[in-house]
Write a protein that holds these residues in place. Sequence first.
Motif, short mmCIF file in Angstrom:
data_model
loop_
_atom_site.label_atom_id
_atom_site.label_comp_id
_atom_site.label_asym_id
_atom_site.label_seq_id
_atom_site.Cartn_x
_atom_site.Cartn_y
_atom_site.Cartn_z
N ASP A 1 36.86 78.86 -15.37
CA ASP A 1 38.29 78.66 -15.17
C ASP A 1 38.62 77.61 -14.11
N VAL A 2 37.69 76.69 -13.84
CA VAL A 2 37.95 75.61 -12.88
C VAL A 2 37.87 74.27 -13.60
N ASN A 3 38.49 73.27 -13.01
CA ASN A 3 38.46 71.91 -13.56
C ASN A 3 37.61 71.02 -12.67
N VAL A 4 36.77 70.19 -13.28
CA VAL A 4 35.94 69.24 -12.56
C VAL A 4 36.54 67.85 -12.77
N ASN A 5 37.03 67.24 -11.70
CA ASN A 5 37.73 65.97 -11.77
C ASN A 5 36.90 64.86 -11.13
N SER A 6 36.81 63.73 -11.82
CA SER A 6 36.17 62.54 -11.26
C SER A 6 37.26 61.65 -10.68
N VAL A 7 37.24 61.46 -9.37
CA VAL A 7 38.31 60.72 -8.69
C VAL A 7 37.70 59.53 -7.98
N ASN A 8 38.12 58.34 -8.35
CA ASN A 8 37.52 57.13 -7.79
C ASN A 8 38.57 56.27 -7.10
N THR B 1 39.07 71.93 -8.93
CA THR B 1 40.40 72.50 -8.76
C THR B 1 40.57 73.74 -9.64
N ARG B 2 41.49 74.60 -9.21
CA ARG B 2 41.90 75.76 -10.01
C ARG B 2 43.32 76.11 -9.60
N ASP B 3 44.20 76.19 -10.59
CA ASP B 3 45.60 76.53 -10.32
C ASP B 3 46.21 75.64 -9.25
N GLU C 1 45.72 61.08 -9.46
CA GLU C 1 46.22 61.00 -10.84
C GLU C 1 47.65 61.50 -10.96
N GLY C 2 48.45 61.20 -9.93
CA GLY C 2 49.87 61.53 -9.97
C GLY C 2 50.20 62.99 -9.72
N GLU C 3 49.19 63.82 -9.40
CA GLU C 3 49.42 65.24 -9.16
C GLU C 3 49.06 65.59 -7.73
N GLN C 4 49.83 66.49 -7.14
CA GLN C 4 49.55 66.96 -5.79
C GLN C 4 48.96 68.37 -5.84
N TYR C 5 47.89 68.57 -5.08
CA TYR C 5 47.20 69.86 -5.03
C TYR C 5 47.15 70.34 -3.57
N SER C 6 47.22 71.65 -3.39
CA SER C 6 46.99 72.19 -2.05
C SER C 6 45.49 72.32 -1.83
N LEU C 7 45.07 72.24 -0.58
CA LEU C 7 43.67 72.41 -0.23
C LEU C 7 43.40 73.87 0.10
N HIS C 8 42.33 74.41 -0.45
CA HIS C 8 41.92 75.78 -0.12
C HIS C 8 41.67 75.88 1.38
N LYS C 9 41.99 77.01 1.99
CA LYS C 9 41.86 77.13 3.44
C LYS C 9 40.42 76.94 3.91
N HIS C 10 39.43 77.19 3.04
CA HIS C 10 38.03 76.96 3.36
C HIS C 10 37.42 75.93 2.41
N VAL C 11 38.20 74.91 2.06
CA VAL C 11 37.72 73.91 1.11
C VAL C 11 36.35 73.37 1.53
N ALA C 12 35.43 73.27 0.56
CA ALA C 12 34.10 72.73 0.82
C ALA C 12 34.15 71.21 0.70
N VAL C 13 33.69 70.51 1.73
CA VAL C 13 33.65 69.05 1.73
C VAL C 13 32.19 68.65 1.93
N LEU C 14 31.61 67.98 0.93
CA LEU C 14 30.16 67.78 0.90
C LEU C 14 29.79 66.32 0.68
N SER C 15 28.64 65.95 1.23
CA SER C 15 28.06 64.63 1.00
C SER C 15 26.56 64.73 1.21
N ARG C 16 25.79 64.35 0.21
CA ARG C 16 24.33 64.34 0.29
C ARG C 16 23.76 65.68 0.74
#
Length: 432
Positions: A123-130, A179-181, A145-160
């Motif tokens: 039930d989640v969407n995987v978005n490629s954002v460049n 994203t979800r909802d 992509e013209g849409e605004q989303y709220s950030l989850h309070k514990h959003v995971a931010v990852l690199s390598r």
Amino acid sequence: MKKRNKTGFFFLLLVGILLVGCGNSQPEPVQEEEIAEQIVYRQALADSLDEAVIVSIDQEKSSIRFYNLTLGRTYVLTYNGATGIKNKFGDEIVVGQLSEGDMVRVTFFKEEKLAKSIQLLEDVNVNSVNSSFEINKAAYTMTFEGEQYSLHKHVAVLSRGEQIQIEEINPVDGLKVITRDHEVYAITVVTGHGYVRLTGHDAFVDGWVEVGQSYVGKVAEEMLMPVQEGNYTLYISKDGVAGSKEITVARDEETLVDISELQTELTKKMGKIIFTITPASATLVIDGEEVDYSSEVELEYGIHQIKVSAEGYSTLSQYIKVGEPLANINLKLKEPDESDEKEEKKEEETSVSSNTIISSPSDYRVYIDAPRGAEMYLNGRYVGTIPLNFAKEPGTYIISLRKTGYQTRSYTLQVDDSEKDVSYSFSELTAQ
């Protein structure tokens, strides 16, 4: 006499039992069916269930690091051949088909730290954002992509395979966003950025430099340009003199380009541009000067900045490169909606382009206090050595920190319009 015979009888009986035991000292083999039943029974005892984001996968150690979105904490589980791994449709897959930033439902044995099952959430969407996105940390939102989303309070931010601060995401990065909802749960830097430095470029100061679509701006004496990792043609020009060089930019590394080695040429060539602009009443400004585009517009070969505006429409600002005798450029302005009006106001307040340093007068300052001794570049141009400060104007800024022998790092800051000074202290740079 009877008592002795009775004692002898029990003695013989005991010896017989011992002999039978010795003759059958090996345990009976456990049947394969019994082993299978034991495994199934053991698997049914998984005591924990979690929705989590995969931070990293270590196939050599058969382990996966997960990020718990409810608690905002990471933990590591091992997996084995009995661990059931499935895609969002419930089909069996192998661990190599999972990747950093995936959001999964995992069941596991808490005490043993062993995963029983891992399944990608359906039930989640995987978005490629460049590159075309905006993260507003103050409002805790992300727009793409013209849409605004709220950030989850514990959003995971990852690199390598590591967690990073959300400010370390650069506008030129390529991202995977879960994203979800209309809520962002995870942001993974898929294509990161490196840095391009120029040397031997004195003759081109105040000219123009272009590195693909990642960076277009005016040439300064000292520059550190954030550029998405990849292969590019660097193009530089001034007063009709131009040159180019093929370069490769690696993530988190600096690429030094010696302009004095370029085979520059005195082009002094002129190209004619036929502009078709809607609405016809629009005003066209090129390199800061209004021009009449009712007929062909003649421009020197090289990079030029254009701005098109008309009453009742959103203003359009972009760069063009003239490199042929005749070209057609079609531009159509949009009627603004609420979000466009905000963007236009934002552009009026401060340029977000990668070559602009705000220098207009202000009663308030932005202070950068740490890491002390590091060189600081503001939107690609050198400002000075930390600690330092600059005039506060609302807008988005790319702060790049550099120190010899240390890994260069950059942050994206949003400065608000509040009437007060603001201070930032960044982490110490990591030794190379």
